[in-house]
Design an enzyme around this catalytic site. Structure first.
Site, short mmCIF file in Angstrom:
data_model
loop_
_atom_site.label_atom_id
_atom_site.label_comp_id
_atom_site.label_asym_id
_atom_site.label_seq_id
_atom_site.Cartn_x
_atom_site.Cartn_y
_atom_site.Cartn_z
N ASP A 18 0.82 -1.22 0.00
CA ASP A 18 0.00 0.00 0.00
C ASP A 18 0.86 1.27 0.00
O ASP A 18 1.97 1.27 0.51
CB ASP A 18 -0.91 -0.02 1.24
CG ASP A 18 -2.07 0.96 1.13
OD1 ASP A 18 -2.37 1.41 0.00
OD2 ASP A 18 -2.67 1.28 2.16
N ASN A 66 -11.13 -2.27 -5.26
CA ASN A 66 -10.36 -1.28 -6.03
C ASN A 66 -11.04 -0.88 -7.35
O ASN A 66 -10.63 0.11 -7.97
CB ASN A 66 -8.93 -1.77 -6.28
CG ASN A 66 -8.04 -1.74 -5.05
OD1 ASN A 66 -7.15 -2.56 -4.88
ND2 ASN A 66 -8.27 -0.79 -4.15
#
Ligand code: IPE
Ligand code: IPE
Ligand code: MG
Length: 241
Positions: A18, A66
């Site tokens: 991330d 996502n």
């Protein structure tokens, strides 16, 4: 008897990669610039695994959530995955990396799925490092899809409902070929799991590091693995003596 992983280091490390977007934004660049930088980090970490006895590396590349991002970012990521496979396939093969993908392929572009299938087949005899890439992966979605397949087997009479338990259910998960992760690392300072390996990480150790994924080096990886060795994993039991 279960082997003492605290002395041997983690055999299976899973990483929530991330911070690519923030890394790019800090440089005044588009988010995709960060994703490209992040993709370049993957090779370094995969290659470091054998030095530390890490046999299995599982990386979170794209979650079922996502898709909520802009169409441009999603399309850019899908193109990046295709390019990455095309560019890295030969080196992965030569370096003894067995690549597998987890997640639901149904929503993915046919060209990408073809490349994923080919890479899995091409590297199927490798055994030095087992790299699993999670694309369109969500832990809840995985458990739901597993349950659907399990229910189908029950309906067909292939599985007795009395045999549904915590050993039979995981055979239907995307990760049926993998041991559970010993250590889950998340970069970028967020302390949450964002739907990653929900079932499998029941007894994993977690390490949250502030470094953004494109800055996560082999040295920092080594430091995190070193920290794992000092942890006392009890699995619900009480340590003897
Ligand atoms: C992780 O980086 C990569 C993917 C989720 C595809 P992000 O894109 O989430 O980066 P941040 O969290 O916005 O910085
Ligand atoms: C998790 O990161 C997914 C990947 C790293 C692929 P996100 O950036 O999507 O997670 P949230 O939105 O911060 O929880
Ligand atoms: Mg993020």
């Amino acid at each position: 008897m279960a082997r003492d992983l605290t002395e041997q280091g983690p055999a299976h490390v899973a990483i929530i990669m991330d911070g690519n977007g923030r890394w790019a934004q800090m440089r005044g660049r588009p988010r995709l610039f960060g994703h490209h930088a992040g993709a370049r980090r993957v090779r370094e970490i995969v290659e470091a695994c054998p030095d530390h006895g890490v046999k299995y590396l599982t990386i979170f590349a794209f979650s079922t959530e996502n898709w909520k991002r802009t169409q441009a970012e999603v399309a850019g990521l899908m193109k990046l995955f295709r390019r990455y496979i095309e560019r890295e396939a030969q080196d992965l093969l030569r370096n003894g990396v067995r690549v597998r993908f987890i997640g639901d392929r149904v929503r993915l572009d046919d060209r990408l799925v073809q490349l994923m299938d080919d890479l899995e087949l091409m590297t199927a005899d490798n055994d030095r490092v087992h790299l699993t890439v999670a694309i369109n992966y969500g832990g809840r979605d995985e458990v739901a899809r597993a349950t659907r397949r399990l229910a189908h087997d029950v309906a067909q009479g292939k599985l007795d409902p009395r045999e549904v338990n915590d050993e039979t259910l995981p055979r239907y998960l995307d990760t049926c070929m993998l041991p559970d992760p010993d250590l889950v690392i998340r970069t970028s300072g967020e302390a949450r799991i964002s739907n990653f390996l929900l079932w499998q990480s029941a007894y994993s150790e977690y390490e949250f590091v502030d470094t953004l994924w494109p800055d996560f080096t082999r040295d920092e990886f080594a430091r995190v693995l070193g920290g794992f060795a000092t942890r006392d994993r009890r699995f619900g039991a009480v340590r003897a003596g």
